[in-house]
Write an enzyme that holds these catalytic residues in place. Structure first.
Site, PDB file in Angstrom:
ATOM      1  N   ASP A 451     -54.070  67.630  82.433  1.00  0.00           N
ATOM      2  CA  ASP A 451     -55.415  67.067  82.621  1.00  0.00           C
ATOM      3  C   ASP A 451     -55.514  65.665  82.028  1.00  0.00           C
ATOM      4  O   ASP A 451     -54.655  65.242  81.236  1.00  0.00           O
ATOM      5  CB  ASP A 451     -56.421  68.015  81.944  1.00  0.00           C
ATOM      6  CG  ASP A 451     -57.776  68.037  82.648  1.00  0.00           C
ATOM      7  OD1 ASP A 451     -58.108  67.046  83.323  1.00  0.00           O
ATOM      8  OD2 ASP A 451     -58.493  69.041  82.507  1.00  0.00           O
ATOM      9  N   ASP A 519     -63.932  69.672  89.928  1.00  0.00           N
ATOM     10  CA  ASP A 519     -64.532  70.672  89.035  1.00  0.00           C
ATOM     11  C   ASP A 519     -65.689  71.386  89.725  1.00  0.00           C
ATOM     12  O   ASP A 519     -66.230  72.347  89.184  1.00  0.00           O
ATOM     13  CB  ASP A 519     -65.027  70.001  87.747  1.00  0.00           C
ATOM     14  CG  ASP A 519     -63.924  69.843  86.717  1.00  0.00           C
ATOM     15  OD1 ASP A 519     -62.881  70.508  86.859  1.00  0.00           O
ATOM     16  OD2 ASP A 519     -64.103  69.058  85.772  1.00  0.00           O
TER      17      ASP A 519
END
Ligand code: GLA
Length: 696
Positions: A451, A519
């Protein structure tokens, strides 16, 4: 295939349906001749014989015609190359040779004042042409350094047409890759990122069409940049109506690197594709190119994964992960990924980033016991990391406060309570290599979700002579680290994530196995995000999770498992809900969807995609064709007036063939499915269905 004209100064590169031609004049100007349908060398030579437009005092005859316009001389377009030596700016080059090697053409030039060598590289990959530049300081010993103010990868030139239209994929966090189209006018349209990563705001891709291309018909020119840092693509319509697209790393022209004698810089690839199959044909060609030449092991379909982030947030424990893993395994999940909060003092987003050892309270025996249990359940085991970042509240930062990007004497800007490590430093690279290598060696880890959760803000490097190089050097260090980890741990797969889809591009895709698309896991919003994503990238890398209803992250929307699954089945299926809250009936239904997905996934992930109806319409649908198998996924947003939704016309089928639908057992004639369409039977709100067809 590359053909060379008789005088050695005209080149013709051809793919299966397209050609690209260029010509070197007697004055060593490298001119663009053709990019479009396949032509013969004689056609390229006829184009080469056409004179350039006449020159006026206020217009350059070169503008809009050069392959790689440099700064200086009779040019007023945006330069692809801008170099500063001692007291001299700009470039003036002489041709020094051409090398053809298989499908690659290398054209070499030298600037004797700067002692700069420039090689322009062209490589055909099907109908995709990869272009990049190599810049070398050819001076010796104490020759002065050269500053590369700007070094784009390529300039693409489009033929004269009226009314060019630009397609782009814009977005923001939780709303990535949204497709918009607008007519371009005179001047320049610039997209890019000045954030240090690819960014949620734009995918580094543009497509241009001039004559109203549709999904299946018409000429489309598209370009995509293989770079995961700051970048810029400029689309210019010049005074004579011509259009050029220039793109490369870095956002501005204020200086990227310094070349010492003997040093060189290789720009990222800026790939271009001409297609006359409309936007759908262009996408299919891009997908085939990435599966064949970019994505590692792309012929192998990706497993169904479970990720615990939405279920558990930062509140995780070994016991709770085991409970989730048992339910996931029973559902047929093949890869179980522990997300954030397993390491250091990471009990919230305030601490722990940088300390890549398991949290001793949460995982007293390290990760191995859980990994072993996950393997015993028949699944692979994955973890989340965010190696390029550090929380100020971490052992790493306390030990090395100078390892972060910062400007001397200025505030260190925090986002999500974190700072960006200066990956350009060798010691930081070595620390990360050691930590991550130890992690992958210390437990049986099969998968790493990598990430990157904030942008660059204070990209300083105190003590460094040319701190600006941090922008490009960070990305190269990231690439090197990933390459090194992949080489040392070849069975480990990697996912690129950046707060969802903030780092998706051809550069990262050449060293990761899939990407986290967004997301936003709302199944309706996702249809638009996935539609945009599919313009460039294939389903094989597009991760999509089924999460809880009502949607916990964004909007509280209520939807059926059916709708959530069919939405996520358009890519690499994952599950991300809190399975401890799902009823026995929901778990069983989810298991049925997972096994259906396993039946269709090679068609979805490896097949040809046809976007049948866009998600801007209430009824939308996509189709995948792989050999004799066809899969249609259809979604209905809201039925109106009790009317039957429109039939969905399929594509890519043989009109003379007969297809059997596995769902109903009925047979369908190819010509009927193509010209009259499929009745989906969808009704009400947020309905969805999967149809499998096999050619008989
Ligand atoms: C980012 C990712 C999420 C999750 C969190 C964890 O936001 O996009 O999927 O991994 O970080 O902090």
């Amino acid at each position: 295939m590359i053909e060379v004209g008789e005088d050695g100064r005209t080149w013709l590169l051809s793919g299966p349906t397209s050609s690209y031609a260029l010509r070197l004049t007697d004055d060593d100007e490298l001119l663009h001749l053709h990019w479009g349908p396949r032509i013969a060398l004689a056609d390229a030579e006829a184009l080469a014989a056409e004179p350039l437009p006449a020159e006026w005092a206020f217009e350059s005859r070169l503008d809009g015609h050069e392959e790689y316009p440099v700064e200086g001389g009779r040019r007023f377009v945006r330069p692809a190359l801008s170099v500063r030596g001692v007291g001299v700016r700009g470039s003036e080059w002489q041709f020094s040779g051409a090398v053809t090697e298989g499908d690659a053409l290398r054209l070499q030039f030298g600037d004797s004042v700067h002692q700069l060598g420039v090689t322009l590289v062209y490589r055909t990959r099907g109908d995709v042409i990869e272009r990049y530049a190599v810049l070398r300081h050819e001076g010796r010993g104490d020759a002065p350094e050269l500053e590369l103010l700007r070094a784009d990868s390529a300039t693409w030139t489009l033929p004269a047409r009226e009314h060019w239209r630009l397609s782009q994929l814009h977005g923001r966090w939780a709303a990535e890759t949204r497709l918009v189209r607008s007519e371009i006018t005179y001047g320049e349209k610039v997209i890019g990122s000045r954030r240090g990563h690819t960014g949620h705001q734009h995918l580094p891709w543009v497509a241009l069409d001039a004559e109203g291309a549709t999904e299946e018909r018409g000429e489309v020119y598209s370009c995509a940049l293989a770079w995961s840092g700051s970048w810029r693509i400029g689309v210019s319509q010049l005074p004579d109506g011509g259009v050029q697209i220039t793109g490369g790393q870095g956002y501005d022209d204020s200086g990227q690197e310094v070349l010492a004698p003997g040093a060189r810089m290789v720009t990222p690839v800026f790939a271009g594709l001409w297609s006359d199959g409309g936007f759908g044909g262009a996408s299919r060609a891009w997908h085939a190119y990435q599966r064949a030449h970019v994505i590692p092991d792309a012929a192998v379909p990706r497993p169904v994964l479970y990720n615990s982030w939405e279920a558990t947030g930062f509140d995780i424990s070994e016991e709770q992960q085991r409970a989730l893993a048992e339910r996931a395994a029973a559902m047929g999940v093949e890869l179980f990924v522990v997300d954030d909060a397993w390491f250091g003092q990471r009990v919230s987003d305030r601490a722990g980033l940088g300390d890549w050892t398991p949290n001793p309270d949460r995982f007293p025996g390290g990760l191995k016991p859980l990994a072993d249990d996950v393997h015993a359940l028949g699944m692979r085991f994955g973890i989340w990391v965010e190696p390029e970042m550090v929380n100020p509240d971490s052992d790493l930062y306390r030990a090395h406060p100078d390892w972060v990007q910062h400007q001397p004497g200025r505030r260190r800007t925090e986002f999500r309570n974190q700072l960006v490590l200066n990956l350009a430093r060798d010691d930081v690279q070595e620390y990360l290599w050691e930590r991550l290598d130890a992690l992958l060696s210390g437990a049986p880890i099969d998968y790493v979700k990598w990430d990157f959760n904030r942008c660059f803000t204070d990209a300083g490097w105190p003590g460094e002579r040319y701190p600006q190089r941090i922008w490009n050097a960070h990305v190269r260090a990231l690439y090197r680290l990933l390459d090194r980890l992949r080489a040392a741990h070849p069975s480990v797969a990697f996912e690129s994530c950046s707060g969802g889809g903030g780092r998706i591009d051809l550069g990262i895709l050449s060293r990761t196995d899939q990407v986290w698309t967004s997301d936003n896991t709302d199944p309706l919003d996702r249809l638009a995000i996935q539609n945009g994503f599919s313009q460039l990238h294939p389903a094989r890398v597009m991760a999509a999770w089924v999460t809880d209803s009502p949607n916990t992250q964004l909007n509280g929307r209520v939807s059926t498992l059916r709708f959530r699954f069919v939405s996520a089945m358009a890519g690499v299926l994952g599950v991300g809900g809190d399975l401890t809250e799902w009823s026995a009936g929901e778990l069983a239904e989810a298991g049925d969807w997972v096994s259906l997905y396993k039946e269709i996934r090679s068609v979805v992930q490896l097949g040809d995609l046809h976007r049948l109806r866009p998600p801007s319409q209430s009824l939308s649908a996509v189709q995948y064709v792989h050999g004799d198998e066809t899969v249609v996924l259809a979604w209905l947003r809201a039925q109106a007036h009790g009317e039957e939704p429109p039939r969905v016309r399929l594509r890519g089928l043989d009109p003379a063939a007969v297809y059997v639908c596995r769902e109903t057992g009925s047979t369908h004639r190819g010509a009927v499915l193509l010209h009259h369409g499929l009745r989906t039977g969808l009704r009400g709100d947020l309905d969805a269905a999967v149809f499998r067809f096999r050619r008989v």
